[in-house]
Design a protein around this motif. Sequence first.
Motif, short mmCIF file in Angstrom:
data_model
loop_
_atom_site.label_atom_id
_atom_site.label_comp_id
_atom_site.label_asym_id
_atom_site.label_seq_id
_atom_site.Cartn_x
_atom_site.Cartn_y
_atom_site.Cartn_z
N ARG A 1 12.00 23.94 -1.79
CA ARG A 1 13.34 23.75 -1.20
C ARG A 1 13.26 22.88 0.05
N LEU A 2 12.28 23.17 0.90
CA LEU A 2 12.14 22.38 2.13
C LEU A 2 11.83 20.93 1.80
N THR A 3 10.89 20.72 0.89
CA THR A 3 10.52 19.35 0.50
C THR A 3 11.72 18.61 -0.07
N LEU A 4 12.51 19.32 -0.87
CA LEU A 4 13.68 18.70 -1.49
C LEU A 4 14.72 18.31 -0.45
N SER A 5 15.02 19.21 0.48
CA SER A 5 16.02 18.89 1.51
C SER A 5 15.54 17.73 2.38
N VAL A 6 14.24 17.71 2.68
CA VAL A 6 13.69 16.61 3.48
C VAL A 6 13.78 15.29 2.72
N SER A 7 13.46 15.31 1.44
CA SER A 7 13.51 14.09 0.64
C SER A 7 14.92 13.53 0.58
N ILE A 8 15.90 14.41 0.40
CA ILE A 8 17.29 13.94 0.33
C ILE A 8 17.73 13.38 1.68
N ALA A 9 17.38 14.08 2.77
CA ALA A 9 17.79 13.60 4.09
C ALA A 9 17.17 12.24 4.40
N ARG A 10 15.88 12.07 4.07
CA ARG A 10 15.23 10.78 4.33
C ARG A 10 15.83 9.68 3.47
N GLN B 1 18.56 -2.59 -2.55
CA GLN B 1 17.99 -1.40 -1.94
C GLN B 1 19.02 -0.29 -1.87
N ARG B 2 20.26 -0.63 -1.51
CA ARG B 2 21.32 0.36 -1.46
C ARG B 2 21.53 1.03 -2.82
N ASP B 3 21.57 0.23 -3.90
CA ASP B 3 21.79 0.78 -5.24
C ASP B 3 20.62 1.66 -5.68
N LEU B 4 19.38 1.25 -5.35
CA LEU B 4 18.22 2.05 -5.73
C LEU B 4 18.24 3.41 -5.02
N LEU B 5 18.66 3.41 -3.77
CA LEU B 5 18.72 4.67 -3.04
C LEU B 5 19.82 5.58 -3.58
N VAL B 6 20.92 5.02 -4.02
CA VAL B 6 21.97 5.81 -4.67
C VAL B 6 21.42 6.47 -5.93
N HIS B 7 20.65 5.70 -6.72
CA HIS B 7 20.05 6.27 -7.93
C HIS B 7 19.08 7.41 -7.59
N ALA B 8 18.31 7.21 -6.52
CA ALA B 8 17.35 8.24 -6.11
C ALA B 8 18.05 9.52 -5.68
N LEU B 9 19.15 9.38 -4.94
CA LEU B 9 19.90 10.56 -4.50
C LEU B 9 20.47 11.32 -5.69
N ALA B 10 20.98 10.60 -6.66
CA ALA B 10 21.52 11.27 -7.86
C ALA B 10 20.42 12.04 -8.58
N ALA B 11 19.23 11.43 -8.71
CA ALA B 11 18.13 12.12 -9.39
C ALA B 11 17.69 13.35 -8.62
N LEU B 12 17.65 13.27 -7.29
CA LEU B 12 17.22 14.42 -6.49
C LEU B 12 18.20 15.58 -6.61
N THR B 13 19.46 15.29 -6.83
CA THR B 13 20.45 16.37 -7.00
C THR B 13 20.52 16.86 -8.44
N GLY B 14 19.68 16.32 -9.31
CA GLY B 14 19.66 16.75 -10.70
C GLY B 14 20.75 16.15 -11.55
N ARG B 15 21.24 14.98 -11.17
CA ARG B 15 22.30 14.33 -11.92
C ARG B 15 21.86 12.94 -12.33
N GLY B 16 22.68 12.30 -13.15
CA GLY B 16 22.35 10.99 -13.67
C GLY B 16 23.34 9.93 -13.23
N ALA B 17 23.56 8.95 -14.13
CA ALA B 17 24.39 7.79 -13.78
C ALA B 17 25.84 8.17 -13.47
N ASP B 18 26.28 9.34 -13.94
CA ASP B 18 27.66 9.74 -13.67
C ASP B 18 27.91 9.99 -12.18
N ALA B 19 26.84 10.20 -11.42
CA ALA B 19 27.00 10.49 -9.99
C ALA B 19 26.96 9.25 -9.12
N TYR B 20 26.58 8.11 -9.67
CA TYR B 20 26.40 6.92 -8.84
C TYR B 20 27.67 6.53 -8.10
#
Length: 476
Positions: free
Chosen positions: A163-172, A235-254
């Motif tokens: 949980r801690l690693t996940l919250s840190v990854s999303i915040a970064r 870079q902005r678009d790649l980070l959006v994709h990464a955030l969606a994956a970290l939250t357990g979602r796919g392209a619908d969240a972009y």
Amino acid sequence: MTRLTSLAALVPLLLAGCASVPKVAPQLAPVRAEALGLSGRTAAIDPRWWTAFGDPQLDSLIDQALAGNPNLEEALARVRIAEAQVEGQGAALRPQINGSGQISRAHIADRLLPPPIGGSTANLGLAYANFGWDLDLFGRQHAAIRQAAASAEAARLDADATRLTLSVSIARTYVGLARAERQIEVAQAFVKTRQDALRFIQSRRRNQLASDFNLRQAETLVAEAEQAQTRAVEQRDLLVHALAALTGRGADAYAQIRRPTLSLDTVPGVPADLPADLLGRRPDLLAGRARIAAAEQGRAEAKAAFLPDVSLSALAGLTAVGLSHFFTAGAGTWSGGAAVSLPIFQGGRLRANYRGATADLDRAIASYDDAVLGAVREAADALTAVGAGDADLAQQARVVHGLRETVRLDQVRTRTGLGSQLDAIDSGFRLLEAEQTLVDLQAETLTRRIQLIAALGGGFDPQGPRAAARATDPRS
């Protein structure tokens, strides 16, 4: 009295018949916090530390991730497996009752029973209940239960570390998204400024005041600025994709991830030195302690295997030749007694198991000590990085302030005819480059603080998993 005397005499005989425990002691000891130079302070970090950024979207993304990230779900599944193992080990201490029934047709030999039963073919009925209870007089099963409970606690702490690693990854990642959005703005300003410079050079070229070299140079600078803008958008678009994956979602969240509202100028507060409770607030280190406890109980279980195993058993049921006699009084049967198992000679297996359990304890301690030293260094490095980053950012802020004043003065000189437009354009270029660096340093300052929060265990409450462990421990 005779029975008690016989039992008292039996106990030393049982112990004498057991195999001797080898004299093998652990060679390592867990490192102590007093030897690590930690301060006397504690780390006061809010459990939901990311809310200090003041961005509701960031709060929502972390909440979503903690509710549905696949890596976290896997860690929680391991917790459920460990809890089931605790329950399974606890069942060994409770009485066991099993039932069985059978109906068969058989020919009964006349040499087994006299006629008329002997030599006949009849239906045989059998039904019984079997009772068994391992008394665990020397604690082998109790040690196995404590080992399973410690392993379950380690699994729960591993989930908290995830949980801690996940919250840190999303915040970064979110800070990276805010930086990309700001860099897009700076890049757009670069493109506009260099396009203005190109138009000015083109005008001077038409009036024979600039060369083709000056023109080509200006065109190249425009292309570089447009390239920087393209890379910032990517870079902005790649980070959006990464955030969606970290939250357990796919392209619908972009499309739902909007521009961050957090300010890169606002930084959360962090401790100024290494806190005394560092080793007690990091879930990964607490998991290491739990694994040491599990290994200690595994060693205790291996030691108890050298002692006798005493159990009680009983059987009661019905058996009859011919189903018409099955429910009569004469069909009842029962038996009961105690059983003793003595490990007299095992070919060295028990000694090998005990040595292996002792070595496993040393391995758990060595792994914990290594994790502790790594955690202290990680936290110290993060503190140093925060201090250095703050100083670097302050220096860059002074650079930007000076260049902004230079641009203002160049614009005044140009309007009054005391300076050239090329000087104003050149100082504008240098200001934009400095602002790019400032954005990077602001984002890096936030990221370093997030890394320090992670190194200090975030807002993790070390009492939570331990309370949960006690609640599920069958001994409680």
